[in-house]
Write a protein that holds these residues in place. Structure first.
Motif, PDB file in Angstrom:
ATOM      1  N   PRO A 448       0.279   0.714   1.990  1.00  0.00           N
ATOM      2  CA  PRO A 448      -0.642   1.512   2.818  1.00  0.00           C
ATOM      3  C   PRO A 448      -1.877   0.761   3.285  1.00  0.00           C
ATOM      4  CG  PRO A 448      -0.670   2.240   0.526  1.00  0.00           C
ATOM      5  CD  PRO A 448       0.469   1.290   0.651  1.00  0.00           C
ATOM      6  N   ARG A 449      -2.394  -0.183   2.497  1.00  0.00           N
ATOM      7  CA  ARG A 449      -3.593  -0.915   2.940  1.00  0.00           C
ATOM      8  C   ARG A 449      -3.313  -1.706   4.204  1.00  0.00           C
ATOM      9  NH1 ARG A 449      -8.209  -2.848  -0.933  1.00  0.00           N
ATOM     10  NH2 ARG A 449      -8.246  -1.161  -2.447  1.00  0.00           N
ATOM     11  N   ARG A 450      -2.175  -2.401   4.207  1.00  0.00           N
ATOM     12  CA  ARG A 450      -1.851  -3.196   5.398  1.00  0.00           C
ATOM     13  C   ARG A 450      -1.609  -2.286   6.596  1.00  0.00           C
ATOM     14  NH1 ARG A 450       2.628  -7.826   5.007  1.00  0.00           N
ATOM     15  NH2 ARG A 450       0.860  -8.958   4.116  1.00  0.00           N
ATOM     16  N   LEU A 451      -0.951  -1.158   6.384  1.00  0.00           N
ATOM     17  CA  LEU A 451      -0.733  -0.221   7.488  1.00  0.00           C
ATOM     18  C   LEU A 451      -2.063   0.291   8.027  1.00  0.00           C
ATOM     19  CD1 LEU A 451       1.101   1.414   9.310  1.00  0.00           C
ATOM     20  CD2 LEU A 451       1.341   3.100   7.477  1.00  0.00           C
ATOM     21  N   GLY A 555       7.360   8.413  16.029  1.00  0.00           N
ATOM     22  CA  GLY A 555       7.258   9.845  16.252  1.00  0.00           C
ATOM     23  C   GLY A 555       6.860  10.679  15.056  1.00  0.00           C
ATOM     24  N   ARG A 556       6.691  10.061  13.878  1.00  0.00           N
ATOM     25  CA  ARG A 556       6.337  10.825  12.675  1.00  0.00           C
ATOM     26  C   ARG A 556       4.929  10.449  12.215  1.00  0.00           C
ATOM     27  NH1 ARG A 556       8.704  14.179   9.265  1.00  0.00           N
ATOM     28  NH2 ARG A 556      10.729  13.942  10.305  1.00  0.00           N
ATOM     29  N   VAL A 557       4.200  11.454  11.721  1.00  0.00           N
ATOM     30  CA  VAL A 557       2.823  11.254  11.270  1.00  0.00           C
ATOM     31  C   VAL A 557       2.830  10.661   9.861  1.00  0.00           C
ATOM     32  CG1 VAL A 557       0.633  12.376  10.749  1.00  0.00           C
ATOM     33  CG2 VAL A 557       2.016  13.177  12.682  1.00  0.00           C
ATOM     34  N   GLN A 558       2.127   9.529   9.736  1.00  0.00           N
ATOM     35  CA  GLN A 558       1.905   8.905   8.428  1.00  0.00           C
ATOM     36  C   GLN A 558       0.438   9.141   8.050  1.00  0.00           C
ATOM     37  OE1 GLN A 558       4.442   7.440   6.775  1.00  0.00           O
ATOM     38  NE2 GLN A 558       5.863   7.751   8.489  1.00  0.00           N
ATOM     39  N   VAL A 559       0.218   9.757   6.891  1.00  0.00           N
ATOM     40  CA  VAL A 559      -1.142  10.087   6.448  1.00  0.00           C
ATOM     41  C   VAL A 559      -1.624   8.998   5.498  1.00  0.00           C
ATOM     42  CG1 VAL A 559      -2.607  11.809   5.351  1.00  0.00           C
ATOM     43  CG2 VAL A 559      -0.557  12.527   6.614  1.00  0.00           C
ATOM     44  N   LEU A 560      -2.711   8.332   5.886  1.00  0.00           N
ATOM     45  CA  LEU A 560      -3.319   7.311   5.033  1.00  0.00           C
ATOM     46  C   LEU A 560      -4.587   7.915   4.427  1.00  0.00           C
ATOM     47  CD1 LEU A 560      -2.825   4.276   7.430  1.00  0.00           C
ATOM     48  CD2 LEU A 560      -1.505   4.827   5.388  1.00  0.00           C
ATOM     49  N   LEU A 561      -4.533   8.221   3.138  1.00  0.00           N
ATOM     50  CA  LEU A 561      -5.634   8.888   2.446  1.00  0.00           C
ATOM     51  C   LEU A 561      -6.474   7.835   1.729  1.00  0.00           C
ATOM     52  CD1 LEU A 561      -7.022  11.511   1.604  1.00  0.00           C
ATOM     53  CD2 LEU A 561      -5.406  11.654  -0.306  1.00  0.00           C
ATOM     54  N   CYS A 562      -7.713   7.659   2.193  1.00  0.00           N
ATOM     55  CA  CYS A 562      -8.600   6.613   1.670  1.00  0.00           C
ATOM     56  C   CYS A 562      -9.724   7.272   0.855  1.00  0.00           C
ATOM     57  CB  CYS A 562      -9.206   5.814   2.816  1.00  0.00           C
ATOM     58  SG  CYS A 562      -8.011   5.235   4.036  1.00  0.00           S
ATOM     59  N   GLY A 563      -9.943   6.768  -0.328  1.00  0.00           N
ATOM     60  CA  GLY A 563     -11.017   7.276  -1.164  1.00  0.00           C
ATOM     61  C   GLY A 563     -10.784   6.969  -2.620  1.00  0.00           C
ATOM     62  N   GLN A 564     -11.868   7.016  -3.413  1.00  0.00           N
ATOM     63  CA  GLN A 564     -11.807   6.732  -4.843  1.00  0.00           C
ATOM     64  C   GLN A 564     -11.201   5.346  -5.107  1.00  0.00           C
ATOM     65  OE1 GLN A 564      -9.606  10.225  -6.137  1.00  0.00           O
ATOM     66  NE2 GLN A 564     -11.529  11.263  -6.696  1.00  0.00           N
ATOM     67  N   VAL A 567      -6.037   3.373  -1.251  1.00  0.00           N
ATOM     68  CA  VAL A 567      -5.421   3.916  -0.041  1.00  0.00           C
ATOM     69  C   VAL A 567      -4.024   4.385  -0.420  1.00  0.00           C
ATOM     70  CG1 VAL A 567      -4.691   3.481   2.331  1.00  0.00           C
ATOM     71  CG2 VAL A 567      -6.702   2.298   1.416  1.00  0.00           C
ATOM     72  N   ARG A 568      -3.745   5.652  -0.155  1.00  0.00           N
ATOM     73  CA  ARG A 568      -2.420   6.188  -0.443  1.00  0.00           C
ATOM     74  C   ARG A 568      -1.773   6.663   0.856  1.00  0.00           C
ATOM     75  NH1 ARG A 568      -3.921  10.645  -4.781  1.00  0.00           N
ATOM     76  NH2 ARG A 568      -5.919  10.545  -3.648  1.00  0.00           N
ATOM     77  N   ARG A 569      -0.442   6.589   0.885  1.00  0.00           N
ATOM     78  CA  ARG A 569       0.288   7.003   2.087  1.00  0.00           C
ATOM     79  C   ARG A 569       1.161   8.217   1.772  1.00  0.00           C
ATOM     80  NH1 ARG A 569       5.290   6.445   4.467  1.00  0.00           N
ATOM     81  NH2 ARG A 569       6.075   5.193   2.723  1.00  0.00           N
TER      82      ARG A 569
END
Length: 874
Positions: A448-451, A555-564, A567-569
């Motif tokens: 996820p960080r690289r994405l 076409g699909r949403v990838q959620v990159l959640l950053c915090g604490q 980075v999570r996908r």
């Protein structure tokens, strides 16, 4: 004279024929009329007059006169599609003429070779003609020959040679009164600027040439073709298609040159392909191929075949036959020395990859990749795209990312030469494939960080630097003033039920002038800004704040959640479904803006839950309890994020990119900045919050206020209130420049057709985005309490054009704006509650959260609160 003052020459020639002239004089007159009809009228009439001129020259027993007419006739025959007859006329002309006359014949045959795409023959004939023309001290024809040679050099990519010839020709034109040729010289310099990669200069020079041609009253089909090429390179393909189609209609109406029609069809096909209209591109290109083949113009026919293959691939076709066709086109273009040859090789390689023909793909892509080392920016990008595809086929993630990085660096440098934010935004479309390749490679291997890094690499890049601004351009300032006056008069006429057609036409004309002058602006020298650092972002977010960046892959949403600190996908829904649901929500909010729609409230809330599933997916359960920053892709910026259940009661802000949020967070209030309240005309509420805010401004400051970054001394300063006749655009801009905060209550209008003409209605007319871009520094905080101010046009790869995005690069750290039509009366309590929170030392996002909670629970007020968003970090 037929080129210096064509209409006067036509009238004089007709006068000569009316006076029973001898054959020699009559031959000249018929030739002049034939030239006029050939270039500016009906080619059938041209051929009739030129054949008559040839016969009269023979009766006059003048071999030189006959040779000269045969050359003019040869050009007309070729332009009418009768290539074999035209070349035969030139053979007789060369044989009949001698010395100076033969040199003129050779020049015109060189021109025909250029029209036919036979550049070697063109250069040979012009090489033979120029010394003789110079020796005869024939300034006009020498300048024409130099201009032609430069044009041929450009066709084969020899830009430096072309520029030298153009410069020499222009110096000669300065000694003559050949106005048409002078206009042609300006047009040619525009073409040279384009070939060297300077799009703003090309647009400026082509517009100057168009004005000169208009003064002569002559059609401009070659100019139309060249302008379309520049517009396509600038990312303005729909405009290029419209201009090409309009020129074709004019050409057909006058019975004009068949050769020009084929060239216009070719550029129309290319523009349609770039605009995503594959079927239109196929239709235009197929006709162009047939016309070029009939005209024996192999160079152009091959280019048209390339566009036809590209359109068929875009239409979903993929076959071994298309690989072979693309490879054959690439071979022919390479033999011609055409700059488009790498593009054809890339196309062949891309189709072969789609079929799984890895060996064929490697061969074609290897050829295309050679162009990455030199040439204009777009050619180098073609080469890096080919290199990236080669690396992907070989399974080298590192190679893919390196090629994508290098290609996007080329495009970055190119974009920075563009001064207009619109051109910068639209130019990013040319890097969309490279950005997508890098994101896919990151998702497959880098985590996820690289994405996140690659999502940021090509997201809202136009906001990274302020646009170039020409405050000293008196013509632009005059046009902006005239535009406001006409727009205000048109609005008044509509309210009174009077006709507005003439005013609308004048407003559109002024819009074209303003936009044209803006597009001419050149940007700063190339140079990259500070790169995106994931560690810096996570440190800024800390333990409480989460940033949610939405990337779209296939076409699909990838959620990159950053915090604490991490980075999570998460994988969410399909973008297309989310877009449809967002439109349903917008329609629901529009209905809820009117009393009596209470029954629609549960429907809108249910749509918000579906949106959450599509956009956040499982990430919604991992947001914690602290503030959230949402970074959506451009196509999702109309989503009312506060409607989503997981975000509804939170401190919530929206940002075009994580980079933009970091920059806004680090922006300090301007020293000495004041506070501005603006009330525009025509609001249903009368902008009722403005006098209430002015009356209570700065009372009872709490100790918590300093954490907003605004010093107490500034905060206590009484605000400037602009209303009634005082709320005129020049005064509003003067007070906004460098202000600490601004609140504008005015009708907002979003222009989807031309987003930089989106506006706020002031006393003297619209305050448009182009006006905001002239600010040295926009207000640190700005609240726009009106409809549609947070609407954007999504252009380029992932760019946004609109009111808010005009402010963010200019020093604004935070904006509150609205993405839907709202009830004016319901806005008043929301704004008063918002300012109460700001007075208590809250940020815009915090104050907006509390203001929503303070509203009555009826549908109108709830919808009003959801429609507003906080942008940035102030």
């Amino acid at each position: 004279m037929v080129f210096a003052a064509p209409n006067e020459a036509l009238a004089r020639a007709e006068g000569v024929l009316g006076a029973a002239p001898p054959p020699l004089h009559a031959s000249v007159a018929h030739q002049v009329i034939g030239i006029w009809q050939r270039d500016f009228g009906d080619t059938r009439l041209a051929l009739s007059h030129l054949r008559r001129a040839r016969d009269l020259a023979a009766r006059a027993d003048s071999a030189e006169r006959e040779a000269d007419v045969l050359a003019t006739l040869g050009v007309a025959l070729v332009h009418s599609g009768r290539t074999r007859q035209g070349l035969a006329a030139f053979e007789r002309g060369v044989a009949r003429g001698s010395g100076h006359t033969r040199a003129r014949v050779l020049f015109r045959r060189a021109y025909v070779w250029w029209v036919l795409g036979r550049h070697g023959e063109a250069l040979e004939d012009v090489r033979r003609a120029i010394p003789v023309l110079r020796q005869a001290q024939d300034v006009i024809w020498t300048a024409r020959a130099l201009t032609l040679r430069a044009t041929v050099h450009l066709a084969v990519g020899a830009v430096e040679r072309a520029e030298a010839d153009f410069a020499a020709a222009e110096e000669l034109w300065g000694t003559t009164d050949q106005e048409h040729d002078k206009a042609d010289a300006v047009e040619s310099r525009g073409l040279a600027a384009f070939r060297s990669g300077d799009v703003p200069a090309a647009l400026r020079l082509l517009d100057e040439a168009a004005a000169r041609y208009a003064g002569l009253g002559t059609p401009t089909f070659v100019l139309n073709i060249r302008r379309c090429e520049v517009l396509m390179a600038a990312g303005l393909a729909p405009e290029a298609l419209a201009e090409a189609d309009a020129a074709i209609a004019v050409l057909d109406g006058m019975g004009g040159q068949s050769t020009r029609k084929a060239e216009l069809l070719l550029v129309a096909a290319r523009a349609a392909g770039l605009a995503g209209e594959a079927q239109t591109a196929i239709a235009r290109a197929a006709v162009a191929v047939r016309l070029f083949a009939a005209q024996r113009r192999t160079w152009y026919e091959t280019h048209a075949r390339l566009v036809l293959i590209e359109a068929r691939v875009a239409d979903g076709r993929c076959s071994g036959r298309l690989v072979q066709d693309a490879a054959e086109v690439a071979r022919k273009l390479a033999a011609f020395g055409a700059p488009a040859a790498p593009e054809a090789s890339l196309l062949a390689g891309r189709i072969a990859l789609g079929l799984g023909w890895t060996a064929d793909a490697e061969r074609h892509l290897g050829v295309a990749a050679r162009s990455r080392r030199g040439g204009p920016p777009l050619a180098r990008m073609t080469g890096w795209a080919a290199q990236a595809l080669r690396a992907r086929a070989a399974g080298s993630t590192r190679g893919v990312l390196e090629a994508c990085r290098r290609g996007l660096d080329v495009l970055d440098d190119h974009r920075m030469t563009l001064g207009a934010s619109e051109l910068r935004a639209r130019a990013t479309a040319q890097g969309a494939e490279l950005a997508a390749l890098a994101q896919r490679a990151s998702l497959a291997s880098g985590g996820p960080r690289r994405l996140l890094v690659w999502s940021e690499r090509w997201r809202a890049t136009v906001l990274a630097t302020p646009p170039a601004r020409p405050p000293a351009d008196p013509v632009l300032l005059s046009d902006l003033t005239a535009f406001r006056e006409i727009a205000a008069r048109a609005d008044q006429a509509r309210m009174e039920g009077r006709p507005v057609a003439a005013l609308d036409r004048e407003q559109r004309r002024l819009e074209r002038e303003i936009r044209s002058r803006t597009l001419h602006m050149r940007g700063e020298a190339p140079g990259g800004g500070e790169g995106f650092d994931v560690g810096r972002l996570l440190a800024a977010l800390g333990e409480d704040v989460h940033l949610v960046e939405l990337a779209v892959l296939d076409g699909r949403v990838q959620v990159l959640l950053c915090g604490q600190g991490r980075v999570r996908r998460f994988e969410a829904g399909l973008l297309a479904e989310a877009e449809r649901e967002a439109e349903h929500v917008q329609a629901g909010l529009r209905r809820l803006a009117h009393p009596g729609a209470q029954a629609r409230l549960p429907v809108v809330e249910a749509a918000g839950r579906r949106l959450e599933e599509l956009l956040l997916g499982p990430a919604a359960a991992h947001l914690g309890s602290g503030p959230v920053v949402v970074v959506p892709p451009g196509r999702l910026h109309r989503v009312p994020w506060a409607l989503l259940p997981a975000l509804r009661d939170r401190v919530l802000s929206v940002s075009p990119s994580a980079t933009s949020w970091l920059r806004a967070r680090g922006t300090a209030p301007p020293p000495g900045g004041g506070h501005v309240l603006v009330r525009g005309p025509g609001l249903a509420s009368g902008g009722a919050e403005v006098p209430l805010l002015a009356e209570g401004y700065g009372r009872d400051l709490p100790d918590a206020y300093p954490r907003t970054g605004v010093p107490d001394a500034q905060r206590f300063r009484p605000p400037t209130v602009l209303e009634g006749d005082g709320a005129r655009v020049p005064e509003v801009l003067r007070k906004l420049d460098g202000a600490a905060s601004a609140h504008i209550a005015a009708h907002g209008t979003f222009r989807a057709d031309s987003p930089l003409f989106s506006s706020l209605r002031m006393a003297d007319g619209p305050l448009i985005v182009h006006d905001f871009e002239r600010l040295a520094r926009s207000p640190y905080r700005i609240i726009l309490s009106c409809c549609d101010t947070a609407r954007f046009a999504s252009v380029g790869a992932d760019e946004l054009l609109g009111l808010v995005t005009a402010l963010l690069p200019l020093g604004t750290a935070g904006v509150v704006a609205c993405s839907a039509p709202v009830n004016d009366a319901a806005v008043v309590p929301l704004m008063l509650a918002l300012h109460k929170g700001l007075d208590a030392g809250l940020s815009l996002a915090e104050a907006l959260r509390d203001a929503r909670a303070a509203l009555p629970g009826d549908a109108v007020h709830q919808a009003t609160g959801w429609a507003f968003s906080a942008f940035g970090a102030a």
